[in-house]
Design a protein around this motif. Structure first.
Motif, short mmCIF file in Angstrom:
data_model
loop_
_atom_site.label_atom_id
_atom_site.label_comp_id
_atom_site.label_asym_id
_atom_site.label_seq_id
_atom_site.Cartn_x
_atom_site.Cartn_y
_atom_site.Cartn_z
N ILE A 147 0.82 -1.21 0.00
CA ILE A 147 0.00 0.00 0.00
C ILE A 147 0.86 1.27 0.00
CG2 ILE A 147 -1.96 -1.15 1.08
CD1 ILE A 147 -1.14 0.08 3.74
N ILE A 148 2.05 1.20 0.56
CA ILE A 148 2.96 2.35 0.50
C ILE A 148 3.44 2.57 -0.93
CG2 ILE A 148 5.23 3.22 1.23
CD1 ILE A 148 4.77 1.85 3.92
N TYR A 149 3.70 1.47 -1.62
CA TYR A 149 4.10 1.58 -3.03
C TYR A 149 3.00 2.24 -3.86
CZ TYR A 149 5.09 0.11 -7.81
OH TYR A 149 5.29 0.08 -9.17
N ILE A 150 1.75 1.83 -3.63
CA ILE A 150 0.62 2.44 -4.34
C ILE A 150 0.54 3.93 -4.05
CG2 ILE A 150 -1.90 2.48 -4.54
CD1 ILE A 150 -1.89 -0.53 -4.00
N ALA A 151 0.71 4.29 -2.78
CA ALA A 151 0.63 5.69 -2.38
C ALA A 151 1.71 6.53 -3.07
CB ALA A 151 0.77 5.81 -0.86
N ILE A 152 2.93 6.00 -3.13
CA ILE A 152 4.04 6.74 -3.76
C ILE A 152 3.76 6.96 -5.24
CG2 ILE A 152 6.49 6.61 -4.38
CD1 ILE A 152 6.95 5.10 -1.77
N ILE B 52 -6.82 4.78 5.85
CA ILE B 52 -6.10 3.51 5.68
C ILE B 52 -5.17 3.33 6.87
CG2 ILE B 52 -4.50 2.21 4.23
CD1 ILE B 52 -5.46 3.85 1.86
N PRO B 53 -5.37 2.31 7.69
CA PRO B 53 -4.51 2.11 8.85
C PRO B 53 -3.10 1.69 8.42
CG PRO B 53 -6.01 0.26 8.61
CD PRO B 53 -6.43 1.28 7.59
N VAL B 54 -2.10 2.35 8.97
CA VAL B 54 -0.72 2.05 8.64
C VAL B 54 0.16 2.44 9.82
CG1 VAL B 54 -0.22 4.29 7.60
CG2 VAL B 54 1.01 2.25 6.80
N ASP B 55 1.31 1.80 9.93
CA ASP B 55 2.26 2.09 11.00
C ASP B 55 3.07 3.33 10.61
OD1 ASP B 55 4.15 2.18 12.95
OD2 ASP B 55 4.77 0.07 12.78
N TYR B 56 2.79 4.47 11.28
CA TYR B 56 3.45 5.72 10.92
C TYR B 56 4.95 5.69 11.17
CZ TYR B 56 -1.44 7.19 11.07
OH TYR B 56 -2.79 7.28 10.86
#
Length: 419
Positions: free
Chosen positions: A39-44, A68-72
């Motif tokens: 999901i980080i790849y999609i965001a970038i 979207i829950p994610v570890d900040y």
């Protein structure tokens, strides 16, 4: 280790946004095994498409605004991970390698669970599922969306930089003037009634491309053994009869001529596989491995298509046969090979007054005539002055014109000559 390379690729994309287009052209989110990395790849990639400067607050806001829950803290660690963006291609290749291994292991585990849960072992089902898994993994790994611009660019690039002709010809000038050339991805049919010289005709094509044009060729024979085909090839090279070759001894004056022909064939890139009852899966794996070893395209002849086994052991009706023809066409396109398949004609052509074969005469053809790019019919003529002549009908040609060519058939010497 696998998660580490995912983090390195993401860190490179965040530290040097200029590498994002390259990474996005090779990887998809499916290549990331860890969900948070995916999901980080999609965001970038999404933020980059909007020409946004990607920093920690912007990336954090992307997930918050979309709930979207994610570890900040994990995202922040990516900004502090030091890596050399000059090695991005190396990182991407390693990520793809581990991604394929993980996907393959997961599919094998699924098949293992299936084995543990049943007492009945169906080998056909297992092989089918395993092949489907491999095909799906290959599709996810290598098929990327491409627009018309990219297709046009690659087409023009191939036209400009191509220095080696990878197409194939028949070796008969009059016939080549009609059909042009046989290109990788083409499916060609050579059909005729029994004893019309179909196998000899195809062997002549293979021999010309292997010995004269120095190209790689392969014969998959389901009807004749490799030894029988070798005798035919030697006969065509030496213009000796099959009987003379088989009865030749070391003391015979013809032995040196035969030895020279054998040496010529041994030094060529000609391969013969006479495995009986070969299946489509066997053909695919054999040709894929052969091309991988050779590193170039090759011309393949299958003799003959009605003998190719299907996975359906109950019946071999038209639905099975059309599956064979369409599968062979897919193999030709996927592996970039030129495939010639020998086929029988039904008896209807013998009852016709003009004896001219038609596409509908293809025996149990199914969709064979639809899948083929080129269809050649061999029809014998009456012998004239001791010579046999064969008419070659070019009945279908997607890349050129149709027509008729007459060839001289030396049956005793297992070869054709231009009339």
């Amino acid at each position: 280790m696998f998660s580490f390379f995912e983090r390195v690729v993401l860190a490179c994309m965040l530290s040097q946004p200029n590498v994002i287009p390259y990474v996005a052209s090779v990887l998809t989110n499916c290549d990331f095994y860890c969900y948070r990395n995916s999901i980080i790849y999609i965001a970038i990639t999404v933020l980059y498409s909007f020409a946004t400067v990607i920093d920690f607050p912007i990336l954090l806001n992307y997930f918050i605004s979309r709930r979207i829950p994610v570890d900040y803290s994990y995202i922040l660690s990516l900004f502090y991970l030091k890596c050399n963006t000059a090695n991005i291609k190396y990182y991407v290749v390693l990520l793809l390698k581990y991604s394929l291994l993980v996907k393959l292991r997961l599919n094998i585990c699924v098949l293992a669970d299936f084995l543990n849960s049943t007492d009945v072992i169906n080998e056909t089902f297992l092989l089918t599922k395993l092949q489907e898994s491999i095909n799906l993994i290959a599709l996810q790994a290598f098929v990327k969306p491409s627009g018309c611009l990219l297709l046009v660019r690659n087409f023009l690039k191939n036209l400009l930089i191509a220095t080696v002709d990878i197409s194939f010809v028949t070796g008969f000038v009059a016939l080549d003037n009609i059909i042009g050339s046989i290109k990788p991805g083409d499916l060609v049919i050579v059909a005729g009634r029994p004893a019309t010289g179909k196998t000899t005709f195809c062997l002549d094509i293979l021999r010309y491309n292997a010995l004269v044009r120095q190209q790689a060729v392969c014969m998959l024979s389901l009807e004749m053994t490799a030894s029988q085909l070798l005798v035919k090839l030697i006969s065509a090279l030496t213009l000796l009869s099959t009987r003379a070759i088989l009865n030749c001894t070391v003391s015979n004056s013809l032995f040196l001529k035969i030895l020279t022909a054998c040496n010529t064939l041994a030094q060529s890139s000609m391969y013969i596989n006479d495995t009986p009852q070969i299946t489509l899966g066997d053909i695919y794996l054999y040709l894929k491995n052969l091309k991988l070893v050779l590193g170039r395209s090759l011309l393949v002849v299958i003799d003959y298509v009605q003998l190719v086994s299907t996975t359906n052991t109950i019946s071999a009706d038209n639905s099975d046969f059309s599956n064979i023809s369409s599968s062979l066409k897919r193999i030709a396109k996927e592996l970039s090979l030129a495939i010639i398949i020998i086929s029988q004609l039904n008896r209807r052509v013998e009852y016709r007054q003009d004896k001219v074969p038609l596409l509908s005469d293809l025996r149990d053809s199914g969709t064979l005539e639809q899948d083929a790019d080129l269809v050649l019919f061999l029809s014998p003529l009456d012998s004239m002055q001791g010579n046999s002549y064969v008419k070659v009908f070019v009945s279908k040609n997607r890349n050129g014109k149709t027509g008729i060519v007459s060839l001289r058939f030396l049956k005793e010497n297992n070869c054709f000559f231009s009339k």
